[in-house]
Write an enzyme that holds these catalytic residues in place. Structure first.
Site, PDB file in Angstrom:
ATOM      1  N   ASN A 282       0.866  -1.172   0.000  1.00 45.26           N
ATOM      2  CA  ASN A 282       0.000   0.000   0.000  1.00 45.26           C
ATOM      3  C   ASN A 282       0.904   1.223   0.000  1.00 45.26           C
ATOM      4  OD1 ASN A 282      -1.817   2.032   0.467  1.00 45.26           O
ATOM      5  ND2 ASN A 282      -2.323   1.409   2.569  1.00 45.26           N
ATOM      6  N   TRP A 283       1.036   1.844  -1.165  1.00 43.24           N
ATOM      7  CA  TRP A 283       1.979   2.974  -1.287  1.00 43.24           C
ATOM      8  C   TRP A 283       1.450   4.250  -0.662  1.00 43.24           C
ATOM      9  CZ3 TRP A 283       4.296   2.871  -6.964  1.00 43.24           C
ATOM     10  CH2 TRP A 283       4.970   1.659  -7.154  1.00 43.24           C
ATOM     11  N   LYS A 284       0.167   4.286  -0.353  1.00 38.84           N
ATOM     12  CA  LYS A 284      -0.469   5.500   0.189  1.00 38.84           C
ATOM     13  C   LYS A 284      -0.199   6.690  -0.747  1.00 38.84           C
ATOM     14  CE  LYS A 284      -0.229   3.393   4.676  1.00 38.84           C
ATOM     15  NZ  LYS A 284      -0.197   3.530   6.123  1.00 38.84           N
TER      16      LYS A 284
ATOM     17  N   HIS B 192      -9.609   1.782   4.441  1.00 45.51           N
ATOM     18  CA  HIS B 192      -8.376   1.901   5.232  1.00 45.51           C
ATOM     19  C   HIS B 192      -8.633   2.858   6.401  1.00 45.51           C
ATOM     20  CE1 HIS B 192      -4.292   2.917   6.388  1.00 45.51           C
ATOM     21  NE2 HIS B 192      -3.918   1.813   5.770  1.00 45.51           N
TER      22      HIS B 192
ATOM     23  N   GLU C 122      -7.005   5.204   7.545  1.00 43.15           N
ATOM     24  CA  GLU C 122      -6.716   6.608   7.226  1.00 43.15           C
ATOM     25  C   GLU C 122      -7.901   7.242   6.493  1.00 43.15           C
ATOM     26  OE1 GLU C 122      -2.982   5.806   5.314  1.00 43.15           O
ATOM     27  OE2 GLU C 122      -2.113   5.310   7.266  1.00 43.15           O
TER      28      GLU C 122
ATOM     29  N   GLU D 160      -5.840  -4.431  10.437  1.00 39.77           N
ATOM     30  CA  GLU D 160      -4.791  -3.440  10.652  1.00 39.77           C
ATOM     31  C   GLU D 160      -5.073  -2.674  11.945  1.00 39.77           C
ATOM     32  OE1 GLU D 160      -2.729  -2.414   6.690  1.00 39.77           O
ATOM     33  OE2 GLU D 160      -4.386  -1.024   6.952  1.00 39.77           O
TER      34      GLU D 160
ATOM     35  N   GLY E 270       2.234   2.494  10.678  1.00 36.87           N
ATOM     36  CA  GLY E 270       3.219   3.555  10.515  1.00 36.87           C
ATOM     37  C   GLY E 270       3.885   3.982  11.810  1.00 36.87           C
TER      38      GLY E 270
ATOM     39  N   SER F 270       3.077  -1.940  10.247  1.00 39.27           N
ATOM     40  CA  SER F 270       4.533  -2.022  10.451  1.00 39.27           C
ATOM     41  C   SER F 270       5.119  -3.399  10.149  1.00 39.27           C
ATOM     42  CB  SER F 270       4.909  -1.566  11.861  1.00 39.27           C
ATOM     43  OG  SER F 270       4.499  -0.229  12.078  1.00 39.27           O
TER      44      SER F 270
ATOM     45  N   GLY G 221       2.728  -1.003   4.235  1.00 46.15           N
ATOM     46  CA  GLY G 221       2.851   0.402   3.857  1.00 46.15           C
ATOM     47  C   GLY G 221       4.306   0.772   3.658  1.00 46.15           C
ATOM     48  N   GLY G 222       4.908   1.316   4.713  1.00 44.75           N
ATOM     49  CA  GLY G 222       6.274   1.832   4.652  1.00 44.75           C
ATOM     50  C   GLY G 222       7.273   0.913   3.957  1.00 44.75           C
TER      51      GLY G 222
HETATM   52  P1  PGA Z   1       2.598   0.434   7.558  1.00 44.58           P
HETATM   53  O1  PGA Z   1       1.170   0.647   6.850  1.00 44.58           O
HETATM   54  O2  PGA Z   1       3.135  -0.876   7.039  1.00 44.58           O
HETATM   55  O3  PGA Z   1       3.419   1.598   7.127  1.00 44.58           O
HETATM   56  O4  PGA Z   1       2.353   0.381   9.033  1.00 44.58           O
HETATM   57  C1  PGA Z   1       0.284  -0.423   6.651  1.00 44.58           C
HETATM   58  C2  PGA Z   1      -1.019   0.117   6.092  1.00 44.58           C
HETATM   59  O5  PGA Z   1      -1.475   1.148   6.575  1.00 44.58           O
HETATM   60  O6  PGA Z   1      -1.611  -0.476   5.171  1.00 44.58           O
END
Ligand code: PGA
Length: 255
Positions: free
Chosen positions: A9-11, A96, A98, A168, A174, A214, A235-236
């Site tokens: 997930n590149w956001k 998500h 966010e 999640e 993050g 994470s 994500g990251g």
């Molecule tokens: P993260 O993000 O791996 O940076 O914690 C995961 C996500 O929000 O899908």
């Protein structure tokens, strides 16, 4: 048998130029993936075309991070399911945390988006998970149950086989803080129980449940080896070709 799914997930990172660079790196390491593992990247909308172009001769698939629940029309700034399918996407992330936190996503809109995704043959990756406050209050099980029941309202037994659930925990996204493998397994097992209640055990056993929060090369092995953890939404660590391909290799070794 469920296949492991490693999804990036590149956001809101990587426009077309940066996407090309990241995908070059990923392609150099992982153009071919073990047949028991699925790999997916979800770039921002504007980089989907670039990703589809770059990855056409690889085993890596492309998804989006959201879709609108209407077919088309006067919805400035929105992207429909048919547009994503036409652009070469096979998956779409929905709900998500966010989006729930910053963009007014509700259980009801998650359900509407899920219906639309399935209509356009996009596998929805439905995100659920609790905040730290909710976990501390002991509300996390009820919350996740409500999120899943609402998201799957009206989705039949055949359709749910194309659905992916991503657990999640918000406190792990993050933050560098990860759920322990035990905490992840516990919730994933519970989610499968909810699915068995809504449908049946066989169907529940076929649905992929990803962990997100994470995940990185250092903890992927432990998390992915839990019996009910069927992959990761990353994500990251998906923004770095080395880290992401390392996680794919870990999944391949487990498959
Ligand atoms: P993260 O993000 O791996 O940076 O914690 C995961 C996500 O929000 O899908």
């Amino acid at each position: 048998m469920r296949r492991l799914l490693i999804a990036g997930n590149w956001k809101m990172n990587c426009g077309p130029y940066d996407a090309a660079e990241l995908l070059e790196g990923l392609k150099a390491k992982k153009a071919e993936v073990d047949e028991h593992v699925d790999v997916l990247v979800c770039p921002p909308f504007v980089s989907i075309g670039m990703a589809v172009k770059y990855l056409y001769d690889t085993d890596i698939q492309v998804g989006a991070q959201n879709l609108h629940f209407e077919e088309n029309g006067a919805f400035t700034g929105e992207i429909s399911g048919s547009m994503l399918a036409e652009s070469g996407c096979n998956y779409v992330i929905i709900g998500h945390s966010e989006r729930r936190q910053y963009f007014g996503e509700t259980d009801e809109t998650v359900n509407r988006r899920t219906q639309k995704a399935l209509k356009h043959k996009l596998a929805p990756i439905i995100c659920v998970g609790e905040s730290l406050k909710q976990r501390k209050a002991g509300d996390h099980y009820d919350l996740v149950k409500d999120q899943i029941k609402a998201a799957l309202n009206g989705i039949n037994e055949e359709q749910v086989l194309d659905v992916v659930i991503a657990y999640e925990p918000i406190w792990a996204i993050g933050t560098g803080e990860t759920a322990t493998p035990g905490q992840a397994q516990e919730m994933h097992e519970y989610i499968r129980k909810i699915l068995a209640g809504l449908y049946n055990q066989e169907t529940a056993d076929s649905v992929n449940i990803l962990y997100g929060g994470s995940m990185k090369p250092a903890n992927a092995q432990e998390l992915l080896s839990q019996p009910d953890v069927d992959g990761g939404l990353i994500g990251g660590a998906s923004l770095d070709a080395d880290s992401f391909s390392e996680i794919i290799t870990i999944a391949e070794d487990l498959a």
